[in-house]
Design a protein around this motif. Structure first.
Motif, mmCIF file in Angstrom:
data_model
loop_
_atom_site.group_PDB
_atom_site.id
_atom_site.type_symbol
_atom_site.label_atom_id
_atom_site.label_comp_id
_atom_site.label_asym_id
_atom_site.label_seq_id
_atom_site.Cartn_x
_atom_site.Cartn_y
_atom_site.Cartn_z
ATOM 1 N N LEU A 33 55.861 49.579 30.475
ATOM 2 C CA LEU A 33 55.911 50.781 29.637
ATOM 3 C C LEU A 33 54.629 51.593 29.762
ATOM 4 C CD1 LEU A 33 57.567 49.575 26.315
ATOM 5 C CD2 LEU A 33 58.499 51.190 27.976
ATOM 6 N N GLU A 34 53.503 50.909 29.745
ATOM 7 C CA GLU A 34 52.219 51.603 29.874
ATOM 8 C C GLU A 34 52.129 52.334 31.217
ATOM 9 O OE1 GLU A 34 49.818 52.101 27.615
ATOM 10 O OE2 GLU A 34 51.072 51.068 26.164
ATOM 11 N N GLY A 40 53.881 59.523 33.496
ATOM 12 C CA GLY A 40 54.605 60.654 32.940
ATOM 13 C C GLY A 40 56.119 60.494 32.983
ATOM 14 N N LEU A 41 56.588 59.260 33.165
ATOM 15 C CA LEU A 41 58.022 59.025 33.247
ATOM 16 C C LEU A 41 58.681 58.949 31.880
ATOM 17 C CD1 LEU A 41 57.986 56.342 36.090
ATOM 18 C CD2 LEU A 41 58.486 58.791 36.287
ATOM 19 N N GLU A 46 58.836 57.774 23.234
ATOM 20 C CA GLU A 46 59.705 56.784 23.876
ATOM 21 C C GLU A 46 58.971 55.464 24.066
ATOM 22 O OE1 GLU A 46 62.694 59.128 26.839
ATOM 23 O OE2 GLU A 46 60.551 59.313 27.267
ATOM 24 N N CYS A 47 57.726 55.571 24.480
ATOM 25 C CA CYS A 47 56.918 54.377 24.697
ATOM 26 C C CYS A 47 56.744 53.614 23.390
ATOM 27 C CB CYS A 47 55.562 54.755 25.291
ATOM 28 S SG CYS A 47 54.519 53.346 25.684
ATOM 29 N N ALA A 48 56.414 54.321 22.325
ATOM 30 C CA ALA A 48 56.208 53.675 21.029
ATOM 31 C C ALA A 48 57.496 53.017 20.533
ATOM 32 C CB ALA A 48 55.700 54.695 20.014
ATOM 33 N N ALA A 49 58.616 53.694 20.705
ATOM 34 C CA ALA A 49 59.896 53.131 20.252
ATOM 35 C C ALA A 49 60.236 51.868 21.030
ATOM 36 C CB ALA A 49 61.010 54.168 20.410
ATOM 37 N N ARG A 50 60.038 51.898 22.326
ATOM 38 C CA ARG A 50 60.338 50.728 23.148
ATOM 39 C C ARG A 50 59.366 49.586 22.847
ATOM 40 N NH1 ARG A 50 61.731 53.364 29.056
ATOM 41 N NH2 ARG A 50 63.421 54.714 28.343
#
Length: 61
Positions: A33-34, A40-41, A46-50
């Protein structure tokens, strides 16, 4: 040929161990995720939710 089989057995064993250990799996996915965020994908949201989903999975296991 035997060296290849030994290597293959080691790789399969490592993969099986990683899949059995939820911490390793979650850690790998967090790193992915990082990387996706840095590339920039995905957005920060989105990152925080995942990340939240993965951490919840870890708590439940």
């Amino acid at each position: 040929m035997i060296g290849f089989l030994v290597w293959l057995a080691r790789v399969i064993g490592e993969q099986a161990a990683a899949e059995c250990d939820p911490r390793a799996t979650v850690g790998r996915r967090l790193a992915e995720l990082e990387q996706a965020l840095a590339a920039g994908l995905i957005t920060e949201e989105e990152c925080a939710a995942r990340q939240d989903e993965l951490l919840e999975q870890l708590v439940q296991s």
